[in-house]
Design a protein around this motif. Structure first.
Motif, PDB file in Angstrom:
ATOM      1  N   ASP A 481       0.822  -1.207   0.000  1.00  0.00           N
ATOM      2  CA  ASP A 481       0.000   0.000   0.000  1.00  0.00           C
ATOM      3  C   ASP A 481       0.860   1.263   0.000  1.00  0.00           C
ATOM      4  OD1 ASP A 481      -2.600  -0.739  -0.208  1.00  0.00           O
ATOM      5  OD2 ASP A 481      -2.885  -1.089   1.947  1.00  0.00           O
ATOM      6  N   VAL A 482       1.775   1.291   0.929  1.00  0.00           N
ATOM      7  CA  VAL A 482       2.565   2.505   1.069  1.00  0.00           C
ATOM      8  C   VAL A 482       3.514   2.663  -0.126  1.00  0.00           C
ATOM      9  CG1 VAL A 482       4.481   1.560   2.422  1.00  0.00           C
ATOM     10  CG2 VAL A 482       3.810   3.922   2.758  1.00  0.00           C
ATOM     11  N   ALA A 483       4.001   1.536  -0.659  1.00  0.00           N
ATOM     12  CA  ALA A 483       4.871   1.605  -1.834  1.00  0.00           C
ATOM     13  C   ALA A 483       4.103   2.140  -3.027  1.00  0.00           C
ATOM     14  CB  ALA A 483       5.450   0.229  -2.147  1.00  0.00           C
ATOM     15  N   MET A 484       2.880   1.655  -3.198  1.00  0.00           N
ATOM     16  CA  MET A 484       2.103   2.097  -4.348  1.00  0.00           C
ATOM     17  C   MET A 484       1.701   3.554  -4.215  1.00  0.00           C
ATOM     18  SD  MET A 484       2.481  -0.278  -6.225  1.00  0.00           S
ATOM     19  CE  MET A 484       1.717   0.542  -7.616  1.00  0.00           C
ATOM     20  N   ALA A 485       1.510   4.003  -2.972  1.00  0.00           N
ATOM     21  CA  ALA A 485       1.232   5.424  -2.778  1.00  0.00           C
ATOM     22  C   ALA A 485       2.406   6.246  -3.283  1.00  0.00           C
ATOM     23  CB  ALA A 485       0.976   5.708  -1.301  1.00  0.00           C
ATOM     24  N   GLY A 486       3.598   5.708  -3.098  1.00  0.00           N
ATOM     25  CA  GLY A 486       4.777   6.398  -3.595  1.00  0.00           C
ATOM     26  C   GLY A 486       4.857   6.348  -5.114  1.00  0.00           C
ATOM     27  N   VAL A 487       4.585   5.195  -5.676  1.00  0.00           N
ATOM     28  CA  VAL A 487       4.690   5.055  -7.130  1.00  0.00           C
ATOM     29  C   VAL A 487       3.650   5.923  -7.826  1.00  0.00           C
ATOM     30  CG1 VAL A 487       4.358   3.468  -9.060  1.00  0.00           C
ATOM     31  CG2 VAL A 487       5.637   2.731  -7.054  1.00  0.00           C
ATOM     32  N   LEU A 488       2.410   5.803  -7.379  1.00  0.00           N
ATOM     33  CA  LEU A 488       1.327   6.459  -8.110  1.00  0.00           C
ATOM     34  C   LEU A 488       1.097   7.884  -7.624  1.00  0.00           C
ATOM     35  CD1 LEU A 488      -1.033   3.372  -8.138  1.00  0.00           C
ATOM     36  CD2 LEU A 488       0.337   4.239 -10.031  1.00  0.00           C
ATOM     37  N   ARG A 489       1.790   8.262  -6.567  1.00  0.00           N
ATOM     38  CA  ARG A 489       1.697   9.614  -6.030  1.00  0.00           C
ATOM     39  C   ARG A 489       0.244  10.017  -5.785  1.00  0.00           C
ATOM     40  NH1 ARG A 489       5.951  11.831  -5.508  1.00  0.00           N
ATOM     41  NH2 ARG A 489       5.270  13.994  -5.458  1.00  0.00           N
ATOM     42  N   GLY A 490      -0.386   9.251  -4.912  1.00  0.00           N
ATOM     43  CA  GLY A 490      -1.755   9.609  -4.576  1.00  0.00           C
ATOM     44  C   GLY A 490      -2.591   8.363  -4.378  1.00  0.00           C
ATOM     45  N   GLU A 491      -3.750   8.368  -4.969  1.00  0.00           N
ATOM     46  CA  GLU A 491      -4.701   7.288  -4.749  1.00  0.00           C
ATOM     47  C   GLU A 491      -4.180   5.954  -5.261  1.00  0.00           C
ATOM     48  OE1 GLU A 491      -7.900   7.078  -3.164  1.00  0.00           O
ATOM     49  OE2 GLU A 491      -6.752   8.745  -2.294  1.00  0.00           O
ATOM     50  N   VAL A 492      -4.231   4.970  -4.399  1.00  0.00           N
ATOM     51  CA  VAL A 492      -3.901   3.616  -4.815  1.00  0.00           C
ATOM     52  C   VAL A 492      -5.225   2.927  -5.175  1.00  0.00           C
ATOM     53  CG1 VAL A 492      -2.873   1.438  -4.095  1.00  0.00           C
ATOM     54  CG2 VAL A 492      -1.971   3.600  -3.221  1.00  0.00           C
ATOM     55  N   PRO A 493      -5.270   2.299  -6.367  1.00  0.00           N
ATOM     56  CA  PRO A 493      -6.537   1.678  -6.767  1.00  0.00           C
ATOM     57  C   PRO A 493      -6.842   0.471  -5.880  1.00  0.00           C
ATOM     58  CG  PRO A 493      -4.810   0.999  -8.228  1.00  0.00           C
ATOM     59  CD  PRO A 493      -4.203   2.002  -7.302  1.00  0.00           C
ATOM     60  N   TYR A 494      -8.106   0.058  -5.913  1.00  0.00           N
ATOM     61  CA  TYR A 494      -8.460  -1.126  -5.144  1.00  0.00           C
ATOM     62  C   TYR A 494      -7.810  -2.351  -5.783  1.00  0.00           C
ATOM     63  CZ  TYR A 494     -10.880  -5.203  -3.482  1.00  0.00           C
ATOM     64  OH  TYR A 494     -11.132  -6.431  -2.963  1.00  0.00           O
ATOM     65  N   TYR A 495      -7.228  -3.156  -4.949  1.00  0.00           N
ATOM     66  CA  TYR A 495      -6.730  -4.436  -5.446  1.00  0.00           C
ATOM     67  C   TYR A 495      -6.913  -5.462  -4.345  1.00  0.00           C
ATOM     68  CZ  TYR A 495      -2.587  -3.270  -2.705  1.00  0.00           C
ATOM     69  OH  TYR A 495      -1.754  -2.928  -1.690  1.00  0.00           O
ATOM     70  N   SER A 496      -6.956  -6.698  -4.727  1.00  0.00           N
ATOM     71  CA  SER A 496      -7.212  -7.744  -3.744  1.00  0.00           C
ATOM     72  C   SER A 496      -6.021  -8.658  -3.632  1.00  0.00           C
ATOM     73  CB  SER A 496      -8.433  -8.554  -4.168  1.00  0.00           C
ATOM     74  OG  SER A 496      -8.466  -9.756  -3.435  1.00  0.00           O
ATOM     75  N   LEU A 497      -5.607  -8.894  -2.396  1.00  0.00           N
ATOM     76  CA  LEU A 497      -4.508  -9.836  -2.178  1.00  0.00           C
ATOM     77  C   LEU A 497      -5.051 -11.191  -1.729  1.00  0.00           C
ATOM     78  CD1 LEU A 497      -1.856  -7.596  -0.426  1.00  0.00           C
ATOM     79  CD2 LEU A 497      -1.712  -8.632  -2.684  1.00  0.00           C
ATOM     80  N   ALA A 498      -6.327 -11.415  -1.964  1.00  0.00           N
ATOM     81  CA  ALA A 498      -6.925 -12.672  -1.520  1.00  0.00           C
ATOM     82  C   ALA A 498      -6.349 -13.844  -2.307  1.00  0.00           C
ATOM     83  CB  ALA A 498      -8.430 -12.625  -1.692  1.00  0.00           C
ATOM     84  N   LEU A 499      -6.360 -15.029  -1.671  1.00  0.00           N
ATOM     85  CA  LEU A 499      -5.848 -16.223  -2.345  1.00  0.00           C
ATOM     86  C   LEU A 499      -6.855 -16.749  -3.345  1.00  0.00           C
ATOM     87  CD1 LEU A 499      -4.233 -18.098   0.636  1.00  0.00           C
ATOM     88  CD2 LEU A 499      -3.085 -17.156  -1.369  1.00  0.00           C
TER      89      LEU A 499
END
Lengths: 928, 516
Positions: A481-499
């Motif tokens: 989450d925090v990495a993607m906030a850095g990459v995308l510089r703002g809103e991180v889209p919804y994604y699922s880490l479910a198995l």
């Protein structure tokens, strides 16, 4: 501040392992680990701030003109990468402690590893694009050194050079791209650039910039067609392969894709280029891995394939794709590093990493088998391991984005599945061929489990693989989450880490990949036969080496074409350049003849010109006879002197005459050292070329000289005429110019004379001595002998006279010096070297030295009167008997000139005379 | 009255004269005199730089004759920078020579000082004919140094060197004569003033002169196509001499900068506009062919010699833009490349000595006894020379790229610089891997290299690092230097002052005597 320390600590610690290695290998490893461990601690200390949503930046000015700052940034994305680099780095340090043998220089290895670690940290932490390029190239250089660590292996040297060349070329492209990016945005600050995506994509230079930056990223991340350096980089020690060539350095390219994602992604060009290259690399790498017999070769191609997969994900240009890409970067780093380390363990304990020679190791190395199997399963995308989850995300993204391709939409999922299938096949092969099947007898070593601590790094990584695979949302969710906030510089889209995502297309793709992979493995023999039939053996390496060899051969050809060692060719280039440029200047500026007053030419002038022309024509015809050529050159000089007399320039005439006499004599003595004739060397073509150059050059200079002489002009010399007596105290303006107005020129020129004498000495002095036999002594003409003795005092008196009157009447130190020299030369000529040598003993350097010193001192004395160097003074004194007399400081200067001339010429003469003559050393052509 | 501008010339001159007197004295005494003079020169050079910054152009009228009638020396920021660079090289080269190599001939130190005198004089003089004189001094002295220690290859290279350069001198005289014929003056500032009111009938002559000067200075700087005297000469020269020669090509660069921004500026609309297209073309080709030569080299010294040529091409590209930023970047790169090449030449000596018969041939040879140390230095200097991060070569190249971004020929400039950088990387990595890695383990390594032997290399290396770390202050200096070059009015005003009456009247009135 601590951010700077994190970035620089590995560099600062470089000397430590070199020093610690003297205290044992374990101590060396511990000391090496110190810096990265502290850096990791500092990094984790900053982590709460970053998780709190802040971005830490620090900056120091370095070179503002270039836009270069020592600026670092710590956001979620750079935090993730920095932690990967330091964490895996520490594991590698531990692993290498056991991997390296006693004979490997461990200090050097760790030092280079630290250098690489620092460079890699620099890339991910830089907040300035140029700074990032600096670190980028540093990783190339340190990678070069690490690949070439086993310098005695040819493949290590070649692999190192190839990696440096390819990634270095990419680095240069990246530099160009980054500079353009900075021009577009107006800043090289990363955070500013990332916020300027709209501006960048709308700029006319966007396409060029993008392509250049992508070239940098693709070469680093071994994308097709630049992939071929990576397999050859496997000549490095395995810790290096695990660290640089799977977990970190090759990730720099995909790191950059993600880092610049907000700035560059989102265009069609981005989509087609990045995802296209990624897709091709994914399949090509996986296919290549299937047929590699070397464990590390297999892993290298597998790495290429997975890098392609990540590239493809970023190429999709969607935030969700980027999430999957970053996630797979983490997962790939963990399972691939552990696989490499496992391969290293197998190589280390079994003595080979050739799959065909290995087999049945499960009995001897059960522990290693488990570790390798889990890692390989993750690579293949087996559920409950981290590789499965990111592969699922990958398949899902591909399915979503396939719509963009319209009718060809099926292509993307199909090719992705194919990649997965191949991946599964080679993973199975890796495990099955090594650990299962029959045990082999003929291994170089008796295989056994590695030392306890050599397994620890693998176990740690496998632990992460499993933990992420089983509970992804818990273990890696916040980090992602925090990495993607850095990459995308703002809103991180919804994604699922479910198995479990339900029975959807991605799951079927996974099933096909795994099942198909197993089938392909079973039919591997047939596939291999087909492979060998279809693909001829064109290797990237072969092409690379051929291109390089061709480039070297071509460059040698070009260099030879310009310069074959011939002086004439060099001169031809010089004269051609002068004629073309001078001619161009004259032509475009306009050539005009003025109407200044011209003296009508009397018959005498025509006579002189006719003689000059005749002499020069004869020179061209007869130049191969050196003696005649020299005499004819002398004629030209004498005729110049006559011309000077005719136009009332007695000083010039005197100088020209004496210079001519002395130089002809010196040249005659030099001729003694040469064969009588010059060999015929020039071809007809070359003579034509030289003739044309001579005519054009001579004609051009003549034309220009004519224009100069016919143009009216005012010069500074009017001032000299007027000021000669009142300012310089002499009525001979030429002499006053020489010793006063432009005395500094004379000061320089007499130095040249002194240097020339020193050069002659340096050239000839060693080993030279008079070799003429005694009977030559009697051979000197009596008349000349007697005459010269009588002439000597008279000539010296003349020289003195010329010297003394020089300031007011034609003469001066230079001419006087030459006249005196001629007097001495006459003695040489008449009496021979032995007679002279007995009389002119000692060195002539003091004469030159004193002459120059007197001239210099005359100049310095003026300082005492607060005047600049070489300021002259004169006064009139009344001497008894002699009467009213002028004393000018310039005369002291002239004395220096006189001494220098005498000393220099005699020194040259004496040294030339001592040389044995050319050939049988009998004839001395000038004295007989 | 300060005599500062003449000191950098006089110190080596007087030392040289004294060394002629001491020609038969013991070598340690000669070394002592020579080294003291070099260190004194360095002190004076530092003084010169600070003085140039603080007080602006300092004019020294030799013989008290006012410009333009006598000869003047002008110490401005550009000449001060070049003087300092020369002084630094002189100390390191002389130290290297004293540690090894100066015993081969008896006039080494005298020639060395004369060479310094010629170089410093060329940088300081404000008179175009006096420049010719100093060119002669440095040419003849360099010829002697080149032959120092003798040997057939040096003789061969020496002949090519001296014949080509003497021909260049002859062209220099032709160019000066044409210019004098058109302007009637030799003072460089005064030439600029004279050309402002150039008689159209003389324009062709002046243009021809300007372009001939490009050939002359191009020969000194080793520009295509007149650069091929250099590789043989530099690679045959003894290491300390070759190291000092690193500054020689920069004399050509200096002269180009000086003459086209000052004397011939009135020929075009902007400074250097007249010469710019020629210069840019020559610079690009020189860089390209020079780097091709680097790739083609079979010996290390040859490689460094071609690298010298390539670096001249690199720095003349931004010079040809004749903008303040461009010239500033060029000067930064000039300092960098001079130090780097000088250090590489010095380093080549212990490498080739340690390789017995293989010398500096780029082919497998015996392992070097101090391979790690030498290899590390080689790598650092190769990184600097190739312009790879993180050293000053990269900063210089990046600045050049950035400054040329807006140029009409930007695409060509970028392509040539980037591709040649890659060639440099390839060539240096090939050379390094052959010299230090591809060794024959069976032959016994030679003697170890002592720390003191590498001191001169380390000094130059330290300066390169300093140039990298303190790039900003150095760049500040080169930028203000460049500003003064592009707008040379302050230089001209300092040298000649005709007051309100204007040049024509002043020259005319000079016909009335003025005692002094």
């Amino acid at each position: 501040m601590s951010l700077l320390l994190i970035a620089l600590l590995p560099f600062l610690c470089i000397p430590l392992p070199l020093l610690a290695v003297h205290y044992g290998r374990t101590a060396c490893a511990w000391v090496t680990a110190l810096g990265p461990a502290i850096a990791l601690a500092l990094l984790l200390g900053s982590a709460p701030t970053v998780f709190g949503g802040e971005t830490v930046t620090v900056a120091w000015s370095w070179l503002p003109v270039l836009g270069l700052e020592l600026a670092f940034v710590l956001d979620g994305y750079s935090l993730l990468f920095a932690a990967l680099i330091l964490g895996i780095g520490l594991l590698i340090i531990l692993y290498a402690r056991y991997y390296l043998s006693e004979s490997d220089p461990m200090g050097r290895f760790y030092a280079m590893l630290l250098a690489f670690m620092g460079a890699m940290l620099g890339i991910v932490l830089s907040n300035n694009l140029i700074l990032m390029v600096i670190f980028w190239e540093l990783t190339s250089i340190s990678s070069f050194l690490l690949i070439g660590y086993w310098r005695h292996l040819a493949e290590a040297r070649q692999g190192a050079r190839m990696a440096l060349t390819i990634t270095g070329a990419g680095g240069l492209c990246l530099l160009a791209g980054v500079l353009l990016l900075g021009e577009i945005v107006g800043s090289y600050e990363l955070t500013t650039v990332l916020d300027s995506g709209e501006l960048i994509r709308a700029h006319p230079l966007y396409e060029l910039t993008l392509v250049l930056i992508l070239l940098g990223a693709f070469t680093k991340s071994a994308q097709v067609p630049f992939h071929f350096w990576l397999p050859h980089a496997m000549a490095a020690p395995t810790p290096v392969s695990a660290y640089l060539h799977s977990a970190t350095m090759v990730k720099a390219g995909v790191f950059l894709l993600a880092r610049l994602f907000p700035a560059l992604a989102g265009s069609d060009l981005w989509f087609f280029l990045v995802s296209g290259v990624g897709l091709a690399t994914l399949v090509f790498g996986a296919y290549g891995a299937l047929f590699k017999d070397d464990l590390k070769g297999l892993l290298a191609y597998s790495t290429i394939s997975h890098l392609g997969l990540i590239t493809l994900l970023f190429g999709l240009g969607t935030p969700a794709g980027a999430v999957a890409g970053v996630f797979h970067i983490i997962n790939h780093a963990t399972f691939k590093a552990s696989l490499f380390m496992s391969a290293g363990i197998i190589d280390h304990e079994a003595g080979t990493r050739d799959i065909r020679r290995l087999g049945g190791l499960r009995h001897k190395m059960p522990h290693t088998m488990w570790l390798a199997t889990i890692a390989a399963a993750s690579m293949a995308g087996v559920p409950l391991l981290n590789g499965f989850i990111s592969k699922e995300m990958f398949f899902a993204e591909v399915v979503v984005e396939s719509e963009r391709l319209g009718a060809a939409g099926w292509l993307l999922p199909a090719v992705a599945t194919l990649g997965g299938l191949l991946s599964a096949a080679y993973s199975i092969r890796f495990v099955h061929d090594v650990f299962f099947g029959d045990s082999r007898e003929s291994l170089p070593k008796e295989p056994h489990e590695p030392p306890r601590y050599m397994r620890v790094p693998v176990e740690v990584l496998i632990g992460i693989c499993v933990a992420v695979g089983v509970a992804p949302a818990l273990v890696i969710g916040p980090v992602l989450d925090v990495a993607m906030a850095g990459v995308l510089r703002g809103e991180v889209p919804y994604y699922s880490l479910a198995l479990w995502h339900g029975f959807k297309l991605p799951l079927f793709m996974s099933v096909i990949a795994l099942g198909g992979g197993l089938l392909l493995y079973l039919w591997r023999d047939r596939a291999e036969a087909l492979h060998e039939r279809v693909f001829p053996a064109i290797t990237g390496k072969g092409t690379f080496e051929a291109v390089l060899a061709g480039a070297v051969a071509l460059s040698r050809g070009i260099t030879r074409a310009f310069d074959n060692g011939s002086v004439q060719r060099n001169l031809a280039w010089l004269l051609t350049a002068a004629i073309v440029l001078g001619g161009y200047g004259l032509w475009t500026g306009g050539y005009s003849v003025g109407d200044a007053h011209q003296t009508p030419a009397p018959w005498a002038a025509f006579g002189i010109w006719a003689m000059l022309l005749a002499a020069m024509t004869a020179l061209v015809v007869l130049h191969r006879n050196r003696l005649i050529a020299l005499i004819l050159v002398g004629v030209a000089g004498l005729l110049s002197a006559v011309t000077f007399i005719y136009i009332s320039a007695p000083d010039l005439a005197l100088t020209q005459l004496s210079v001519e006499v002395v130089s002809v004599i010196l040249l005659l003595m030099a001729l003694r050292l040469l064969p009588e004739h010059t060999p015929r060397e020039s071809s007809a073509g070359r003579r034509l070329r030289d003739g044309a150059l001579a005519v054009l050059g001579g004609g051009g200079v003549a034309a220009a000289a004519y224009a100069v002489m016919t143009q009216p002009f005012t010069t500074i010399s009017d001032y000299h005429l007027v000021n000669s007596v009142p300012g310089g105290g002499g009525s001979n303006v030429v002499n006053v110019i020489l010793v006063d107005f432009r005395g500094f020129d004379t000061f320089g020129e007499i130095t040249v004379l002194g240097i020339a004498a020193a050069c002659v000495f340096a050239l000839l002095a060693q080993g030279a001595s008079a070799t003429e036999s005694a009977h030559r002594e009697s051979n000197h003409p009596l008349m000349l002998l007697v005459g010269s003795r009588v002439m000597l005092p008279m000539m010296v008196a003349v020289a003195l006279y010329i010297f003394l009157r020089g300031h007011n009447l034609p003469g001066g130190g230079f001419i006087a010096g030459l006249v005196a020299t001629v007097a001495l030369v006459t003695q040489y000529m008449a009496s021979g070297i032995h007679w002279s040598e007995r009389r002119f003993t000692g060195s002539y350097f003091p004469v030159i030295g004193w002459g120059l010193l007197i001239a210099g001192a005359t100049g310095v004395v003026s300082w005492l009167f607060g005047a600049p160097f070489l300021t002259s003074a004169y006064t009139y004194v009344d001497w008894p008997v002699l009467g009213h007399f002028e004393i000018a400081s310039a005369m002291a200067f002239d004395l220096g000139v006189f001494l220098t001339v005498v000393g220099a010429v005699v020194l040259m003469l004496a040294n030339l005379g001592k040389q044995p003559a050319h050939g049988d050393k009998e004839e001395s052509s000038w004295s007989s | 009255m300060t005599h500062l501008p003449v000191l950098p010339i006089l110190i080596p001159a007087l030392a040289g004269f004294a060394l002629l007197l001491l020609q038969r004295a013991s070598l340690p005494l000669q070394r002592g005199v020579s080294l003291i003079a070099a260190v004194l020169g360095l002190v004076v050079a530092v003084w010169a730089v600070t003085s140039a910054v603080e007080t602006g152009p300092l004019v020294y009228e030799l013989g008290s004759w006012p410009a333009p009638f006598g000869i003047v020396l002008v110490l401005d920021q550009l000449s001060a920078l070049m003087v300092l660079l020369t002084a630094i090289l002189s100390v390191t080269a002389l130290t290297a020579a004293s540690l090894r190599g100066d015993a081969a001939g008896r006039v080494f130190h005298a020639l060395f000082q004369f060479q310094l005198m010629g170089i410093q004089g060329a940088f300081l003089t404000g008179d175009i004919f006096n420049l010719f004189v100093f060119f002669e001094i440095l040419l003849i002295a360099s010829y002697g140094l080149l032959l120092h220690g003798q040997g057939a290859p040096r003789m061969r290279a020496g002949i090519k060197y001296v014949v080509v350069n003497l021909t260049g001198s002859a062209l220099f005289l032709v160019a000066v004569a044409l210019l004098y014929g058109a302007t009637g003056t030799l003072n460089m500032a005064d030439i600029a003033l004279a050309l402002e009111n150039l008689d159209p009938a003389d324009r062709g002559l002046v243009q021809a002169s300007a372009l001939l000067f490009l050939v002359v200075f191009g020969t000194k700087a080793a520009l295509l196509p007149v650069m091929f005297w250099l590789p043989d000469a530099y690679s045959a020269a003894p290491a300390p001499v070759a190291s000092l020669f690193a500054i020689m090509t920069k004399i050509g660069v200096y002269a180009i900068l000086r003459v086209y921004t000052l004397c011939f500026a009135p020929l075009g609309d902007d400074a250097g506009a007249f010469i710019a297209p020629w210069l840019l073309g020559a610079a690009l080709l020189t860089l390209a062919v020079g780097m091709i030569g680097v790739l083609a080299s079979r010996r290390l010294r040859q490689l460094v010699a071609y690298m010298t040529i390539a670096s001249v091409g690199t720095m003349l590209i931004p010079v040809a833009m004749f903008t303040q930023q461009g010239v500033a970047a060029a000067l930064y790169y000039l300092v960098h490349s001079t130090l780097t090449v000088a250090a590489l030449f010095l380093l080549a000596e212990p490498i080739s000595r340690g390789r017995h018969g293989s010398d500096d041939h780029l082919e497998p040879g015996p392992a070097l006894a101090s391979g790690n140390t030498l290899g590390l230095w080689f790598m650092a200097l190769a990184v600097a020379a190739a312009g790879v991060p993180p050293l000053s070569g990269f900063l210089g190249k990046a600045m050049i790229l950035r400054e040329s971004a807006g140029h009409d020929m930007a695409a060509w400039i970028w392509a040539v610089i980037l591709v040649t950088s890659l060639l440099a990387v390839v060539s240096f990595s090939r050379a390094g891997s052959v010299l230090f890695w591809k060794v024959d383990q069976n032959t016994a390594p030679g003697a170890r290299v002592t720390g003191s032997e590498l001191a001169p290399v380390a000094t130059l290396g330290g300066l390169i690092v300093a140039l990298t770390v303190f790039a900003a202050p150095v760049q500040d200096y080169t930028r203000s230097t460049a500003a003064a070059l592009i707008a040379p009015q302050s230089y001209i005003d300092a040298v000649v002052d005709y007051g309100v009456e204007g040049r024509a009247d002043a020259i005319h009135q000079s016909e009335t005597p003025t005692g002094h």
